[in-house]
Design a protein around this motif. Structure first.
Motif, PDB file in Angstrom:
ATOM      1  N   ILE A 199       0.837  -1.202   0.000  1.00 34.17           N
ATOM      2  CA  ILE A 199       0.000   0.000   0.000  1.00 34.17           C
ATOM      3  C   ILE A 199       0.869   1.249   0.000  1.00 34.17           C
ATOM      4  N   LEU A 200       1.957   1.224   0.762  1.00 34.26           N
ATOM      5  CA  LEU A 200       2.866   2.369   0.794  1.00 34.26           C
ATOM      6  C   LEU A 200       3.481   2.614  -0.581  1.00 34.26           C
ATOM      7  N   LEU A 201       3.899   1.547  -1.247  1.00 38.61           N
ATOM      8  CA  LEU A 201       4.507   1.685  -2.569  1.00 38.61           C
ATOM      9  C   LEU A 201       3.473   2.058  -3.625  1.00 38.61           C
ATOM     10  N   LEU A 202       2.254   1.580  -3.457  1.00 37.85           N
ATOM     11  CA  LEU A 202       1.192   1.985  -4.382  1.00 37.85           C
ATOM     12  C   LEU A 202       0.940   3.487  -4.285  1.00 37.85           C
ATOM     13  N   ALA A 203       0.987   4.004  -3.072  1.00 37.81           N
ATOM     14  CA  ALA A 203       0.842   5.449  -2.912  1.00 37.81           C
ATOM     15  C   ALA A 203       1.981   6.192  -3.589  1.00 37.81           C
ATOM     16  N   GLY A 204       3.199   5.628  -3.498  1.00 36.08           N
ATOM     17  CA  GLY A 204       4.328   6.255  -4.174  1.00 36.08           C
ATOM     18  C   GLY A 204       4.211   6.190  -5.681  1.00 36.08           C
ATOM     19  N   LEU A 205       3.645   5.100  -6.185  1.00 43.64           N
ATOM     20  CA  LEU A 205       3.487   4.968  -7.638  1.00 43.64           C
ATOM     21  C   LEU A 205       2.492   5.971  -8.201  1.00 43.64           C
ATOM     22  N   GLN A 206       1.570   6.438  -7.355  1.00 45.81           N
ATOM     23  CA  GLN A 206       0.619   7.442  -7.836  1.00 45.81           C
ATOM     24  C   GLN A 206       1.314   8.760  -8.165  1.00 45.81           C
ATOM     25  N   GLY A 207       2.496   8.975  -7.585  1.00 40.27           N
ATOM     26  CA  GLY A 207       3.228  10.205  -7.861  1.00 40.27           C
ATOM     27  C   GLY A 207       4.141  10.125  -9.071  1.00 40.27           C
ATOM     28  N   VAL A 208       4.190   8.982  -9.736  1.00 33.17           N
ATOM     29  CA  VAL A 208       5.001   8.846 -10.949  1.00 33.17           C
ATOM     30  C   VAL A 208       4.163   9.308 -12.142  1.00 33.17           C
ATOM     31  N   PRO A 209       4.549  10.378 -12.817  1.00 28.97           N
ATOM     32  CA  PRO A 209       3.738  10.893 -13.933  1.00 28.97           C
ATOM     33  C   PRO A 209       3.640   9.872 -15.067  1.00 28.97           C
ATOM     34  N   SER A 210       2.438   9.665 -15.527  1.00 25.51           N
ATOM     35  CA  SER A 210       2.245   8.725 -16.631  1.00 25.51           C
ATOM     36  C   SER A 210       2.843   9.251 -17.932  1.00 25.51           C
ATOM     37  N   GLU A 211       2.998  10.589 -18.021  1.00 27.23           N
ATOM     38  CA  GLU A 211       3.565  11.166 -19.245  1.00 27.23           C
ATOM     39  C   GLU A 211       4.997  10.700 -19.474  1.00 27.23           C
ATOM     40  N   LEU A 212       5.741  10.541 -18.380  1.00 28.08           N
ATOM     41  CA  LEU A 212       7.130  10.093 -18.530  1.00 28.08           C
ATOM     42  C   LEU A 212       7.189   8.686 -19.110  1.00 28.08           C
ATOM     43  N   ARG A 213       6.306   7.830 -18.665  1.00 31.99           N
ATOM     44  CA  ARG A 213       6.283   6.469 -19.215  1.00 31.99           C
ATOM     45  C   ARG A 213       5.909   6.485 -20.691  1.00 31.99           C
ATOM     46  N   GLU A 214       4.931   7.305 -21.021  1.00 34.00           N
ATOM     47  CA  GLU A 214       4.497   7.350 -22.412  1.00 34.00           C
ATOM     48  C   GLU A 214       5.593   7.879 -23.323  1.00 34.00           C
ATOM     49  N   VAL A 215       6.294   8.932 -22.866  1.00 35.34           N
ATOM     50  CA  VAL A 215       7.381   9.482 -23.680  1.00 35.34           C
ATOM     51  C   VAL A 215       8.495   8.463 -23.845  1.00 35.34           C
ATOM     52  N   ALA A 216       8.840   7.765 -22.761  1.00 34.85           N
ATOM     53  CA  ALA A 216       9.891   6.752 -22.844  1.00 34.85           C
ATOM     54  C   ALA A 216       9.487   5.622 -23.777  1.00 34.85           C
ATOM     55  N   ALA A 217       8.222   5.228 -23.724  1.00 33.37           N
ATOM     56  CA  ALA A 217       7.743   4.171 -24.619  1.00 33.37           C
ATOM     57  C   ALA A 217       7.804   4.621 -26.077  1.00 33.37           C
ATOM     58  N   LEU A 218       7.477   5.889 -26.341  1.00 31.35           N
ATOM     59  CA  LEU A 218       7.558   6.402 -27.708  1.00 31.35           C
ATOM     60  C   LEU A 218       8.997   6.446 -28.209  1.00 31.35           C
ATOM     61  N   ASP A 219       9.948   6.629 -27.296  1.00 34.14           N
ATOM     62  CA  ASP A 219      11.359   6.639 -27.672  1.00 34.14           C
ATOM     63  C   ASP A 219      11.930   5.241 -27.843  1.00 34.14           C
ATOM     64  N   GLY A 220      11.097   4.223 -27.628  1.00 37.81           N
ATOM     65  CA  GLY A 220      11.539   2.857 -27.847  1.00 37.81           C
ATOM     66  C   GLY A 220      12.031   2.140 -26.617  1.00 37.81           C
ATOM     67  N   ALA A 221      11.814   2.695 -25.435  1.00 34.29           N
ATOM     68  CA  ALA A 221      12.265   2.036 -24.206  1.00 34.29           C
ATOM     69  C   ALA A 221      11.362   0.849 -23.885  1.00 34.29           C
ATOM     70  N   SER A 222      11.971  -0.221 -23.430  1.00 34.72           N
ATOM     71  CA  SER A 222      11.198  -1.399 -23.042  1.00 34.72           C
ATOM     72  C   SER A 222      10.579  -1.181 -21.664  1.00 34.72           C
ATOM     73  N   SER A 223       9.703  -2.096 -21.280  1.00 30.65           N
ATOM     74  CA  SER A 223       9.050  -1.981 -19.968  1.00 30.65           C
ATOM     75  C   SER A 223      10.071  -2.036 -18.840  1.00 30.65           C
ATOM     76  N   TRP A 224      11.067  -2.910 -18.980  1.00 29.31           N
ATOM     77  CA  TRP A 224      12.094  -3.006 -17.960  1.00 29.31           C
ATOM     78  C   TRP A 224      12.912  -1.719 -17.881  1.00 29.31           C
ATOM     79  N   GLN A 225      13.243  -1.133 -19.025  1.00 34.76           N
ATOM     80  CA  GLN A 225      13.998   0.114 -19.027  1.00 34.76           C
ATOM     81  C   GLN A 225      13.200   1.259 -18.404  1.00 34.76           C
ATOM     82  N   VAL A 226      11.905   1.295 -18.674  1.00 36.32           N
ATOM     83  CA  VAL A 226      11.055   2.323 -18.061  1.00 36.32           C
ATOM     84  C   VAL A 226      11.019   2.137 -16.557  1.00 36.32           C
ATOM     85  N   THR A 227      10.893   0.895 -16.123  1.00 37.94           N
ATOM     86  CA  THR A 227      10.847   0.621 -14.681  1.00 37.94           C
ATOM     87  C   THR A 227      12.164   0.965 -14.017  1.00 37.94           C
TER      88      THR A 227
END
Length: 325
Positions: A199-227
């Protein structure tokens, strides 16, 4: 205008000489706010002093005496401390706590992060899964210990399940084996407390902007690299808080151990707090138990201060250690 200028100059002259000063306006609500703070903080301060500071001071005082709780105090100097530090049981108890700490960091932390990331996805029944994971944390330590104590008995629920799935050769005396009891307790501890970490980590994950993941995915980053390069660094403050709470909790572990094993068999599952309870309550050696309690407090205090000073400093502002440093 001619009359006003000398008046201002005169005021400045008086102000510089100190013979006159302009009174600072008193805010009407300032006194009321101070009174409210006093009224609100006084009960909490009294309770904190009576139930935290006073017991700590008494423990430090009694640690220099031999006392059974009823008779007269006999001065012991530092003998209680030296006996505790040199004692084999004390060293084993401290080592057991450190094993729990190490297992928590090596097993619980990656497991909590993985489950938190899994439950953070848009899964069907995600709310129910979160409830199932967090439910054990809501149970009291006493109820958890009694439930698992019954399931881990010889020919109990755990043994029956292993036998029914063809793993009868893996059946052991889980709470009666000196080589397995501590790790068995760690499984129970993980089952009980991993929900809080998730639950503590889930709360922390809410603060990770989804835009950063989307931009990284568009640049060709894999799921592991994004993580690895985005999610985990941004989750760093939450992970560091979890580590701090986990270490302090592991050093103060008592309820589950005492109810399930009482530190046995043959002191194989003793922790620092069960060691203190055994001497202080069971054997009525309050002076010696107080010395061990002071040692445990010093260990926790030094760890907390050092962790805040060198690890949490980047995440907190206005901390006492930053002011001191």
């Amino acid at each position: 205008m001619a009359d006003a200028i000398p008046a201002v100059a005169g005021d400045e002259t008086l102000g510089r000489s100190g013979r006159a000063a302009t009174a600072r306006p008193v805010r009407p609500g300032g006194r009321r706010k101070r009174l409210e703070l006093i009224l609100l903080l006084t009960p909490a301060t009294i309770l904190f002093a009576g139930f935290v500071l006073a017991p700590m001071a008494l423990a430090a005082y009694y640690s220099f005496y031999n006392w059974n709780g009823y008779g007269t105090l006999t001065s012991a100097g530092l003998s209680n401390y030296t006996s505790a530090i040199k004692g084999t049981n004390f060293q084993h108890s401290l080592w057991h706590n450190l094993i729990i700490v190490g297992l928590s960091l090596v097993i619980q932390l990656p497991l909590s992060i993985g489950l938190a990331m899994l439950l953070n996805r848009n899964l069907k029944g995600r709310a129910f899964l979160r409830l199932v994971v967090f439910a054990p944390y809501v149970l009291s330590e006493a109820i958890t210990a009694v439930i698992w104590y019954q399931m881990l008995q010889p020919s109990g629920f755990v043994d029956q399940v292993l036998t029914s799935v063809g793993l009868g050769s893996q059946v052991h005396d889980w709470l009666g084996s000196t080589s397995l009891v501590l790790y068995t307790l760690f499984v129970v501890i993980t089952w009980k407390y991993i929900g809080f970490g998730i639950i503590l980590l889930l709360a922390g994950l809410q603060g990770v902007p989804s835009e950063l993941r989307e931009v990284a995915a568009l640049d060709g980053a894999s799921s592991w690299q994004v993580t690895r390069h985005i999610v985990l660094p941004l989750l760093g403050p939450t992970i560091r808080i979890w580590i701090f709470l986990s270490v302090i909790g592991s050093l103060q572990l008592f309820d589950l151990v005492w109810i399930m094993t009482r530190g046995g068999p043959a002191e194989a599952s003793n922790t620092m707090v069960t060691y203190i309870y055994n001497f202080g309550i069971s054997q009525q050696q309050y002076g010696f138990a107080s010395a061990v309690a002071v040692i445990l407090f010093i260990i926790c205090f030094i760890f907390a201060l050092a962790y805040q000073r060198f690890v949490l400093r980047r995440d907190t502002e206005g901390a006492l250690t930053r002011v001191v440093g």
